[in-house]
Design an enzyme around this catalytic site. Structure first.
Site, mmCIF file in Angstrom:
data_model
loop_
_atom_site.group_PDB
_atom_site.id
_atom_site.type_symbol
_atom_site.label_atom_id
_atom_site.label_comp_id
_atom_site.label_asym_id
_atom_site.label_seq_id
_atom_site.Cartn_x
_atom_site.Cartn_y
_atom_site.Cartn_z
ATOM 1 N N HIS A 78 38.383 40.898 43.767
ATOM 2 C CA HIS A 78 39.347 40.036 42.672
ATOM 3 C C HIS A 78 38.452 38.482 42.470
ATOM 4 C CE1 HIS A 78 42.851 38.835 45.635
ATOM 5 N NE2 HIS A 78 42.313 37.402 45.043
ATOM 6 N N ASN B 161 39.411 42.738 47.453
ATOM 7 C CA ASN B 161 39.042 43.983 46.727
ATOM 8 C C ASN B 161 38.162 43.556 45.593
ATOM 9 O OD1 ASN B 161 40.685 42.167 45.331
ATOM 10 N ND2 ASN B 161 42.638 43.710 44.854
ATOM 11 N N GLU C 123 42.859 41.002 39.229
ATOM 12 C CA GLU C 123 42.615 42.071 40.004
ATOM 13 C C GLU C 123 42.001 43.477 39.421
ATOM 14 O OE1 GLU C 123 43.860 41.868 43.041
ATOM 15 O OE2 GLU C 123 46.009 41.606 43.194
#
Ligand code: GLP
Length: 244
Positions: free
Chosen positions: A138, A136, A143
């Protein structure tokens, strides 16, 4: 930003290890920012091999790791402390007193975050920060979010990260739900950043990070603003880059 395309994981690992070993040779007491996950394992193996050949000396090297699961003790085989010890530290002549990792057993997030920021500041900052990237986008455990975090903080891991990391645990329920991580601000203050990326499942995250808009929703995209980033990625991870 320099992007090196490697043909596979092994070539990526060798190139990345070359960058780290150059840093250690140029500045024997350098501060290495270190990462965990499957991406850097081959890089560490290569460094260990060169150390065993007598080509590298870690005796003065200092380290600061990116992150640690909250709630895991050092001797838990899923802790990042354990990972670093097993994959690098125990194989080379590093002084363990010179290694630093957030303390996952500290339940006080504010205190641990402040302590770790001071550790990194007292080291004089990071010379070379090794990074992997999550599916994603990160980096560390920063995050996707509405803002970039500056310093060390405690994060709630996203369901997709827990899902991705469950492969190392008995089940998804065993994956800690929180972690301590260096902030984006700390990562960006490293003098040099080395990003290692392998595999088709990282292709989108890598493309969005290096070529997409700079947004906290893709934490890796902040790297576009750093003056000295070396990316070493394999062909599968770079498959969306049509110009390379
Ligand atoms: C983990 C780590 C990151 C790592 C990333 C990718 O959750 N906190 O530092 O870069 O996810 O891991 P891997 O290299 O195993 O794909």
């Amino acid at each position: 930003m320099r992007i090196y395309k490697a043909k596979d994981y092994n070539e990526m690992s060798r190139k990345a290890a070359n960058v780290i070993s150059a840093q250690v040779i140029i500045k024997p007491d350098c501060v290495l920012g270190l990462a965990t996950g499957s991406s850097p394992i081959g890089t560490y193996q290569q460094l260990v091999e060169w150390y065993k050949k007598g080509d590298l000396d870690f005796s003065q090297v200092r380290t600061a790791n990116l992150d640690e699961y909250k709630g895991l003790t050092r001797d838990n085989d899923q802790s990042y402390y354990y990972f670093m010890y097993e994959n690098l530290f125990k194989h080379v002549n590093i002084d363990m007193a010179n290694t630093n990792i957030p303390d996952g057993t500290n339940p006080d997030s504010a205190a641990e975050s402040a302590r770790y920021d001071k550790v990194v500041a007292d080291l004089g900052g990071v010379d070379l920060q090794l990074l992997g990237i999550g599916r994603n986008g990160h980096i560390g455990f920063n995050e996707p979010d509405d803002a970039f975090a500056k310093g060390t903080h405690c994060v709630d891991l996203q369901p997709s990260t827990i899902e991705a990391n469950k492969r190392f645990f008995a089940s998804a329920d065993d994956v800690p739900k929180q972690a301590y991580t260096m902030g984006i601000g700390t990562i960006m203050s490293a003098k040099k950043i080395l990003l290692v990326v392998s595999g088709a499942d990282k292709a989108q995250a890598l493309y969005d990070s290096l070529r997409g808009p700079i947004t906290p929703h893709v934490p890796g995209s902040i790297l576009q603003l750093h003056k000295d980033v070396v990316v070493v990625a394999d062909e599968a991870a770079l498959s969306l880059f049509t110009d390379l």
